[in-house]
Design a protein around this motif. Structure first.
Motif, mmCIF file in Angstrom:
data_model
loop_
_atom_site.group_PDB
_atom_site.id
_atom_site.type_symbol
_atom_site.label_atom_id
_atom_site.label_comp_id
_atom_site.label_asym_id
_atom_site.label_seq_id
_atom_site.Cartn_x
_atom_site.Cartn_y
_atom_site.Cartn_z
ATOM 1 N N CYS A 5 1.763 0.797 -6.422
ATOM 2 C CA CYS A 5 1.348 0.037 -5.100
ATOM 3 C C CYS A 5 -0.350 -0.254 -5.451
ATOM 4 O O CYS A 5 -0.870 0.080 -6.573
ATOM 5 N N ASN A 6 -0.794 -1.028 -4.460
ATOM 6 C CA ASN A 6 -2.373 -1.584 -4.557
ATOM 7 C C ASN A 6 -3.289 -0.404 -4.211
ATOM 8 O O ASN A 6 -4.048 -0.651 -3.290
ATOM 9 N N LEU B 32 0.721 -1.204 -0.084
ATOM 10 C CA LEU B 32 -0.151 -0.152 -0.108
ATOM 11 C C LEU B 32 0.896 1.388 0.139
ATOM 12 O O LEU B 32 0.181 2.345 -0.336
ATOM 13 N N THR B 33 2.051 1.349 0.405
ATOM 14 C CA THR B 33 3.089 2.484 0.551
ATOM 15 C C THR B 33 4.214 2.113 -0.130
ATOM 16 O O THR B 33 4.690 0.899 -0.681
ATOM 17 N N VAL B 34 5.026 3.147 -0.531
ATOM 18 C CA VAL B 34 6.310 3.122 -1.154
ATOM 19 C C VAL B 34 7.245 2.201 -0.328
ATOM 20 O O VAL B 34 8.078 1.522 -0.717
ATOM 21 N N ASP B 35 7.200 2.450 1.029
ATOM 22 C CA ASP B 35 8.059 1.659 2.085
ATOM 23 C C ASP B 35 7.611 0.100 1.709
ATOM 24 O O ASP B 35 8.591 -0.609 1.545
ATOM 25 N N GLU B 36 6.230 -0.274 1.755
ATOM 26 C CA GLU B 36 5.865 -1.609 1.531
ATOM 27 C C GLU B 36 6.433 -2.342 -0.012
ATOM 28 O O GLU B 36 7.117 -3.215 -0.331
ATOM 29 N N PHE C 33 7.417 8.602 -4.998
ATOM 30 C CA PHE C 33 6.013 8.757 -4.896
ATOM 31 C C PHE C 33 5.169 7.390 -5.160
ATOM 32 O O PHE C 33 5.738 6.657 -6.205
ATOM 33 N N GLU C 34 3.874 7.301 -4.510
ATOM 34 C CA GLU C 34 3.153 6.157 -4.848
ATOM 35 C C GLU C 34 2.580 6.705 -6.430
ATOM 36 O O GLU C 34 1.975 7.749 -6.240
ATOM 37 N N ALA C 35 2.521 5.556 -7.210
ATOM 38 C CA ALA C 35 1.709 5.942 -8.547
ATOM 39 C C ALA C 35 0.325 5.376 -8.453
ATOM 40 O O ALA C 35 -0.423 5.576 -9.450
ATOM 41 N N GLY C 36 0.041 4.527 -7.520
ATOM 42 C CA GLY C 36 -1.069 3.655 -7.529
ATOM 43 C C GLY C 36 -0.692 2.450 -8.404
ATOM 44 O O GLY C 36 0.315 1.825 -8.470
#
Lengths: 81, 755
Positions: free
Chosen positions: B365-366, B144-148, B330-333
């Motif tokens: 990410c999801n 769900l996150t950039v870290d994950e 950055f999260e792209a989705g």
């Protein structure tokens, strides 16, 4: 002659070159010339890239003319909101 | 509001440009007559509904639509099998991803990912049919996150994705789609030259554009593989192209009409429902309307990215910034395409820093694929950079505006992303705030004060316009840029100024894709500049034509005629001037209808800068902040319609205040969204905000006939940092994570109190 300055994001393809000087009257011709010198760079430059010519960012610049002595940068695509 | 003109004595004076004309869309909107995306009803029209994934990440084992198709009232059911498989067809990767965003193929990648759609005689039947569709999923682990997503061994969304921009190229796939880098100078030497070096880490959450009108469209497909679309969109030409690509149709087979729009802010520059509506309509043989619920808007349309940022900056004791190192992910989705590229370019663009390294990663990410949101990427990175700049100022006991002035980018500065800045107005915005009544007033007792600045590029691009002079001498302007910020009023003012006639005599319409030439989206703060430019070009061509007709009437040379204040005049003064109405009346005898169309890929965009100032009060018992006073100064180049310019500046600040204090996507451990409603996702309401004071700075853009720069986006860049800086000033507590919600602020205050 125009001066092409490469961002660090492109230097993996330019062998570390930060800038070069070439003769190219249009962006399309410039990308072709760059691909001859740095094989494979045209693929990166042709997709998802904006071009700045003398400071002005052009989102869709493939057929733009490049004035003599211009400074050219390849940048990330900009999406406005 | 205040207007600051860079050169008040030398600037041209205008009669209509710069006036506050009545907005042409106002009457229809306040009387309910305006037609938004869901307001079109056609004979025999069906209502649609979309079946969406309940999982954040899962393999689709099977989809059984037979029960839904058998229900009375159901006329069509579609799945990805009803759209062309663009991957199989060898389409570009971006187009394949766009198609898979519209309908999942093989895997679902976020909660809300569409898997099927239904058209039925009522919305209730359509929803019941959606519930009857049996999808068997094999759940997969999610990130769900950039870290994950960047963690070793993280589940992959796209098994083939290799990070671009890394040398040497990775041999194994990951969730990092690409890396961008900007660097200059000697970073180590730059930090060695500094007297103070600070290093901080920041995080932000995805936030939604929060437009009030949900996505909506009506499609009417004929038997001839052509269709009409009526849709809420920021760009009906781009929407046509994307929809056609997804359907495998030529763009010219679609006629798209832009409805009035109830907000977009970048979020309506892409497609979601439109290919589904067209395909359902072509399958059912009847018109189909699709309208999202608010939960669908939150779950299935683009927010902007969540992020993690690490920033290190150095400054000398006399206020010279010597080095900056910025890392951001950055999260792209679910698909690549976060605004990290723009963020990396804007990160330190306000400043002339000799040594820097800016590095950004685009990470899937999801979550729903992100979409553009006002100055995409810039507000996120500005939160970090403008926070640390404020801390640097405090650490060397320097006024935060003076520190910014000492390092400000000016005309001739090589920007951090490469090109040299032309004439820009950053310094003028800093000076405007420094000299404002607000900044000169003492900070009220018990309050904190914060300053921050922001930059956005603005763009030009493709526009087309037609201008007609009617038989009565009134003027029609036809253009193709959906009006989301007052562009009809601005186009009317340009035409009134050019012709020298009252703005009341100008009528502006937004034409459909069959009626006017191509236009890029209304985005990038481009329309007043670019569409305005082609409207001005039309008017000037018509004025030349009018002078030619007057010369024919007077049997003189065209050089003897000039257009002055709405009429053709003979240089000798011997002829009675001919008004626009008189020339229009005789048009059939002087050359036929008076009409000009102009198209251009408009260049000459001018960058926008803004500086903002906020006073706020923190309730240390609850952690709730009250914004007491807010002033924003922005370089508009030239404010064509000052009320709309002020509205854009205020709107950006209002959204930034919500982003600062409350807004965030809250996902639970299952990867599903817990706050998909305006009850739980809190945007600011009027009672949350003070009157936002505006200072319109006018440093003309040399690339535009009237000096326009564009004002729609820059205003949202600084508020989060300005507010964080004010919180620290007022409480001594620094929050490095957005949102700075009451619960987080209260925790920090309690920690401060505990020592």
């Amino acid at each position: 002659m125009i001066t092409v300055k490469f961002s660090a994001s492109l230097r993996d393809l330019t062998g570390g070159d930060e800038q070069i000087q070439v003769d190219a009257p249009t962006v399309r011709r410039l990308i072709k010339l760059l691909d001859e010198r740095y094989p494979g760079i045209s693929e990166r430059l042709s997709e998802s890239t904006s071009v700045a010519i003398n400071g002005e960012i052009l989102p869709d610049a493939l057929y733009e003319d490049i004035p003599d002595d211009a400074e050219v940068h390849f940048l990330a695509t900009l999406a406005g909101g | 509001m205040t207007m600051i003109d860079e050169n008040p004595t030398g600037a041209p004076s205008y009669k209509w440009v710069g006036s506050r004309s009545i907005r042409p869309d106002g009457l229809d909107k306040v009387t309910g007559k305006a037609r938004f995306g869901a307001d079109l009803t056609l004979p025999g029209m069906l209502e649609g509904a979309v079946a969406r994934s309940p999982h954040a990440h899962a393999r689709i084992v099977s989809i059984d639509t037979s029960a839904a198709e058998a229900m009375p009232g159901v006329h069509a059911v579609i799945t990805a099998a009803d759209l062309p498989d663009l991957a199989e067809a060898g389409a570009k990767t971006d187009d394949v991803f766009m198609s898979e965003k519209i309908l999942a193929r093989g895997k679902v990648l976020w909660e809300g990912h569409p898997v099927a759609a239904v058209a039925a005689t009522s919305r209730e039947i359509a929803r019941a049919a959606v519930a009857a569709i049996e999808v068997v999923y094999e759940p997969l682990p999610h990130v769900l996150t950039v870290d994950e997503a960047l963690a070793d061994g993280a589940p992959l969304l796209h098994a083939e994705m290799i990070t671009r921009g890394v040398d040497p190229a990775p041999k194994t796939p990951s969730n990092a789609a690409s890396r961008v880098v900007h660097e200059r100078g000697d970073l180590d030497q730059g930090f060695a030259d500094a007297d103070v070096v600070l290093e901080r880490e920041y995080t932000t959450k995805p936030v939604h554009q929060g437009y009030i009108e949900p996505h909506a469209c009506v499609a009417d497909a004929g038997q001839d593989s052509r269709a009409n679309l009526f849709v809420s969109s920021q760009g009906h030409f781009s929407l046509r192209a994307m929809t056609a690509t997804t359907l495998g149709w030529p763009p010219s087979a679609l006629t798209v009409t832009a409805a009035e729009i109830g907000g977009g802010f970048g979020g309506k520059t892409t497609i979601y429902l439109e290919p589904l509506a067209v395909r359902l309509s072509s399958k059912a043989g009847r018109p189909v309307r699709l309208v999202m619920g608010r939960d669908e808007v939150f779950k299935a349309t683009g927010p902007t990215s969540g992020s993690r940022m690490k920033i290190k900056m150095g400054v000398t004791n006399d206020g010279k910034m010597t080095a900056a190192q910025v890392w951001m992910a950055f999260e792209a989705g679910a698909f690549p395409g976060s605004p990290v590229g723009a963020a990396s370019m804007t990160a330190i663009a306000c400043y002339d820093i000799p040594n820097f390294l800016v590095e950004g990663f685009d990470v899937v990410c999801n979550k729903p694929k992100v979409a553009a949101y006002r100055a995409p990427g810039a507000p996120i990175i500005a939160y970090g950079v403008e926070s640390i700049v404020d801390e640097l100022a405090r650490s060397i006991n320097m006024d935060p505006i003076d520190l910014r002035l000492a390092n400000a980018a000016v005309e001739g500065t090589q920007s951090s992303y490469g090109p040299v800045f032309p004439r820009i107005g950053f310094v003028e915005t800093l000076e405007a705030i420094r000299d404002s009544d607000h900044y000169r007033s003492p900070v009220p007792e018990g309050m904190g004060r914060g300053v921050a600045s922001g930059f956005w590029f603005n763009i030009g691009g493709n526009s087309t316009a037609t201008v007609h002079v009617n038989e009565d001498g009134n003027v029609n302007v036809i253009e193709g840029s959906p009006d989301i910020g007052g562009s009809r009023a601005s186009m009317a003012l340009f035409a009134a100024e050019e012709f020298g006639i009252s703005v009341d005599r100008i009528s502006v319409k937004i034409a459909d894709t069959q009626t006017i030439g191509f236009n890029d989206v209304t985005g990038g703060s481009r329309v007043t500049l670019a569409t305005g430019k082609v409207v001005i070009d039309c008017c000037r061509a018509i004025k030349e034509d009018l002078c030619r007709r007057a010369a024919k009437t007077w049997d003189c040379e065209i050089g003897d005629v000039e257009w002055v204040e709405g009429q053709a005049q003979h240089a000798s003064g011997t002829e009675t001037p001919l008004s626009l109405a008189e020339l229009a009346e005789t048009a059939p005898r002087t050359g036929g209808p008076i009409s000009v169309t102009k198209s251009d890929n408009v260049r000459g965009a001018g960058a926008a800068f803004t500086t903002q100032l906020v006073d706020l009060e923190v309730d240390e018992e609850t952690g709730v902040c009250r914004v007491a006073r807010y002033t924003t100064a922005q370089d508009a180049g030239k404010a064509i319609h000052p009320s709309y310019v002020e509205g854009q500046m205020q709107g950006g600040v209002a959204q930034g205040i919500g982003w600062a204090f409350n807004e965030e996507y809250i996902h639970n451990a299952d990867g599903t969204l817990d706050n998909a409603s305006f009850l739980d996702y809190r945007i600011p309401v009027a009672s949350d905000l003070p009157m936002i004071e505006t200072i319109v700075v006018e440093v003309p853009n040399p690339g535009h006939p009237y000096g326009v720069r564009g004002v729609g986006e820059a205003g949202i860049v600084p508020p989060m940092a300005a507010i964080g800086n004010a919180i620290e000033h007022g409480t001594g507590v620094r929050l490095n994570d957005l949102p700075m919600s009451p619960v987080r602020l209260l925790d920090a205050i309690n920690q401060r109190n505990d020592g």
